[in-house]
Design a protein around this motif. Structure first.
Motif, PDB file in Angstrom:
ATOM      1  N   THR A 119       0.857  -1.171   0.000  1.00  0.00           N
ATOM      2  CA  THR A 119       0.000   0.000   0.000  1.00  0.00           C
ATOM      3  C   THR A 119       0.898   1.227   0.000  1.00  0.00           C
ATOM      4  O   THR A 119       1.772   1.377   0.859  1.00  0.00           O
ATOM      5  N   TYR A 120       0.687   2.076  -0.980  1.00  0.00           N
ATOM      6  CA  TYR A 120       1.467   3.299  -1.106  1.00  0.00           C
ATOM      7  C   TYR A 120       0.503   4.435  -1.401  1.00  0.00           C
ATOM      8  O   TYR A 120      -0.298   4.345  -2.335  1.00  0.00           O
ATOM      9  N   ASN A 121       0.539   5.476  -0.582  1.00  0.00           N
ATOM     10  CA  ASN A 121      -0.403   6.597  -0.704  1.00  0.00           C
ATOM     11  C   ASN A 121      -1.852   6.116  -0.723  1.00  0.00           C
ATOM     12  O   ASN A 121      -2.675   6.594  -1.505  1.00  0.00           O
ATOM     13  N   GLY A 122      -2.133   5.117   0.109  1.00  0.00           N
ATOM     14  CA  GLY A 122      -3.490   4.610   0.248  1.00  0.00           C
ATOM     15  C   GLY A 122      -3.962   3.680  -0.849  1.00  0.00           C
ATOM     16  O   GLY A 122      -5.112   3.265  -0.848  1.00  0.00           O
ATOM     17  N   GLN A 123      -3.084   3.346  -1.789  1.00  0.00           N
ATOM     18  CA  GLN A 123      -3.480   2.450  -2.887  1.00  0.00           C
ATOM     19  C   GLN A 123      -2.542   1.256  -2.973  1.00  0.00           C
ATOM     20  O   GLN A 123      -1.338   1.378  -2.750  1.00  0.00           O
ATOM     21  N   GLU A 124      -3.113   0.119  -3.328  1.00  0.00           N
ATOM     22  CA  GLU A 124      -2.313  -1.090  -3.553  1.00  0.00           C
ATOM     23  C   GLU A 124      -1.555  -0.929  -4.868  1.00  0.00           C
ATOM     24  O   GLU A 124      -2.139  -0.566  -5.890  1.00  0.00           O
ATOM     25  N   THR A 125      -0.243  -1.164  -4.822  1.00  0.00           N
ATOM     26  CA  THR A 125       0.590  -1.016  -6.015  1.00  0.00           C
ATOM     27  C   THR A 125       1.674  -2.092  -6.038  1.00  0.00           C
ATOM     28  O   THR A 125       1.984  -2.683  -5.009  1.00  0.00           O
TER      29      THR A 125
END
Length: 173
Positions: A119-125
């Motif tokens: 999770t990076y900046n609230g998004q799965e990446t």
């Protein structure tokens, strides 16, 4: 990979005025080339964001300990430092590699393609080593192994520093 390991080793031994070790270094570097490639591919397949390099740190610390080094873990959150004491008095030099990966999704079909997400900046990446840190760690582990195999001939000590979060600081959730 030998072409990558050898300059680091020569630089290290030159710092100790020990360039006479070059033939032994060359032979040992050749003998562990496949191991260095295997480490690099493993780190590439299982990358971790900064301050989340838990698996990576464990692999590195176990390797340095297997070489008989004094190892300190959890340096600056997930960093690892190993100290190799040479058999003869002399200075200490430090060699460093960065450990972290980037929040980037890998788009290729390598056998060792990154399988990790975060999770990076609230998004799965996706997460991948896009800057060569996988190679840096593998090479430094190889340098450590070569130098440990000839520690009785080394004048001084070598500090092997594996630095977390070089690309930026991420939460260690």
């Amino acid at each position: 990979m030998k072409r990558l390991i050898l300059p680091f080793l020569l630089l290290s031994t030159t710092a100790f005025s020990q360039s006479n070790l070059k033939p032994a270094i060359d032979k040992k570097a050749t003998s562990i080339e496949s191991k260095v490639i295997e480490w690099r591919r493993d780190f590439h397949k299982y990358p971790e964001l900064g301050n989340q390099e838990f698996r990576t740190a464990k692999v590195i610390a176990e390797h340095l300990r297997s070489l008989g080094m004094e190892v300190t873990e959890n340096v600056a959150v997930t960093g690892v430092v190993g100290v190799l004491k040479g058999g003869k008095p002399g200075p200490m030099v430090a060699l460093r590699a960065d450990m972290d990966a980037l929040p980037v999704t890998e788009r290729n079909d390598l056998l060792f393609k990154s399988v990790n997400t975060a999770t990076y900046n609230g998004q799965e990446t996706g997460v991948m080593h896009a800057c060569g840190h996988d190679s840096h760690m593998a090479i430094l582990m190889g340098v450590a192994e070569v130098m440990a195999s000839m520690k009785d001939q080394l004048k001084g000590s070598v500090k092997f520093i594996f630095q977390p979060a070089e690309e930026g600081v991420y939460d260690a959730d």
